[in-house]
Design a protein around this motif. Structure first.
Motif, PDB file in Angstrom:
ATOM      1  N   ASP A  22     115.273 -12.022  15.949  1.00 19.36           N
ATOM      2  CA  ASP A  22     114.122 -12.384  16.758  1.00 19.36           C
ATOM      3  C   ASP A  22     113.825 -11.209  17.681  1.00 19.36           C
ATOM      4  O   ASP A  22     114.367 -10.106  17.478  1.00 19.36           O
ATOM      5  N   GLN A  24     114.884 -10.514  20.472  1.00 19.77           N
ATOM      6  CA  GLN A  24     116.057 -10.045  21.211  1.00 19.77           C
ATOM      7  C   GLN A  24     117.064  -9.304  20.325  1.00 19.77           C
ATOM      8  O   GLN A  24     118.048  -8.759  20.823  1.00 19.77           O
ATOM      9  N   ALA A  25     116.842  -9.278  19.029  1.00 16.77           N
ATOM     10  CA  ALA A  25     117.782  -8.624  18.118  1.00 16.77           C
ATOM     11  C   ALA A  25     117.814  -7.120  18.390  1.00 16.77           C
ATOM     12  O   ALA A  25     116.772  -6.459  18.370  1.00 16.77           O
ATOM     13  N   PRO A  26     119.006  -6.546  18.643  1.00 15.65           N
ATOM     14  CA  PRO A  26     119.052  -5.110  18.933  1.00 15.65           C
ATOM     15  C   PRO A  26     118.823  -4.273  17.684  1.00 15.65           C
ATOM     16  O   PRO A  26     119.193  -4.672  16.576  1.00 15.65           O
ATOM     17  N   GLN A 129     124.876  -9.454  20.009  1.00 16.08           N
ATOM     18  CA  GLN A 129     123.704  -9.926  19.276  1.00 16.08           C
ATOM     19  C   GLN A 129     122.390  -9.669  20.002  1.00 16.08           C
ATOM     20  O   GLN A 129     121.312  -9.886  19.422  1.00 16.08           O
ATOM     21  N   GLN A 130     122.457  -9.200  21.258  1.00 10.44           N
ATOM     22  CA  GLN A 130     121.224  -8.945  22.001  1.00 10.44           C
ATOM     23  C   GLN A 130     121.213  -7.578  22.671  1.00 10.44           C
ATOM     24  O   GLN A 130     120.212  -7.217  23.294  1.00 10.44           O
ATOM     25  N   VAL A 131     122.297  -6.814  22.527  1.00  8.72           N
ATOM     26  CA  VAL A 131     122.403  -5.493  23.146  1.00  8.72           C
ATOM     27  C   VAL A 131     122.947  -4.514  22.122  1.00  8.72           C
ATOM     28  O   VAL A 131     123.917  -4.828  21.412  1.00  8.72           O
ATOM     29  N   CYS A 188     127.942 -10.879  11.292  1.00  3.46           N
ATOM     30  CA  CYS A 188     128.564 -11.626  12.394  1.00  3.46           C
ATOM     31  C   CYS A 188     129.798 -12.341  11.849  1.00  3.46           C
ATOM     32  O   CYS A 188     129.693 -13.372  11.183  1.00  3.46           O
TER      33      CYS A 188
END
Length: 222
Positions: A22, A24-26, A129-131, A188
């Motif tokens: 989405d 936020q996906a790095p 998962q976001q950085v 993951c």
């Protein structure tokens, strides 16, 4: 339609090893982040929702094509699908530091025992998962050579790359190129115990692309 109770799809456990994709996906610094907009929405005169998506093919769990690191390499739509489907082994290498070496996986690769054709390596206690992790763990090229010598055809990792983020020589990718190995990145593996599984992680048939997202899953062997 109701599946019969004896169907193996209803009894063999699945692990979804694909992180969410989405906004936020790095992605790798400088690469194209995930963006989505609606070009049609359900309402008077329109019976469907339709979106347009712009992103790098390296977002989320993905398969690199040889074209990614070899100007003469195959695009992802032309690669053989065989390496992305079949028996695999998950190995934990938590705390491996900047490079995964043979010492980090040897406990799961006993001498004299058959080697799995696919090896997935978990390096994070909790995958980011976001950085984007600038200190992401890569692979020691010597480890990839050794695994290729033992018949491994695919390497998977929960890292964003098999090479350190700052690498310009991409030594691990060049081993993949020379030895014909395939690779999955951004898996993951947080909830997956060490052991043997069936891997299913097929890339899309994007005929000129350098990579493809995959919906990667592991299935219990019994």
């Amino acid at each position: 339609m109701t599946m019969p109770a004896s169907d193996p799809c209803t009894t063999r456990r699945l692990w979804d090893i694909s992180p969410p994709v989405d906004a936020q996906a790095p992605v790798f610094p400088g690469d194209t982040p995930y963006q989505q907009r609606w070009v049609a929405t359900i309402g008077p005169g329109c019976p469907v929702n339709v979106s347009a998506i712009t992103t790098t093919p390296h977002v989320g769990a993905h398969a690199d094509a040889p074209l990614h690191y070899d100007p003469a390499g195959e695009p992802i739509g032309a690669v053989d699908l065989t390496p992305y489907l079949g028996p695999c082994r998950v190995v934990h290498a938590l705390g491996c530091g900047p490079l995964i070496t043979w010492a980090h996986v040897a406990h799961a690769m006993p001498a004299g025992a058959p080697c799995p054709p696919r090896l997935l390596v978990r390096t994070y206690a909790q995958m980011p998962q976001q950085v984007f992790d600038e200190a992401l763990p890569g692979f020691d090229p010597a480890l990839l050579e050794r695994l290729a010598d033992r018949g491994v055809c695919l390497i998977g990792t929960d890292s964003a790359s098999v090479d350190p983020a700052a690498s310009k020589t991409l030594d691990a990718h060049q081993v993949l190129r020379r030895r014909g190995l395939r690779v999955l990145e951004n898996l993951c593996l947080d909830a997956v115990p060490e052991g043997d599984y069936e891997l299913i992680a097929l890339p899309l048939k994007w005929m000129s692309a350098d990579a493809s997202p995959v919906r990667a899953v592991l299935r219990a062997l019994a």
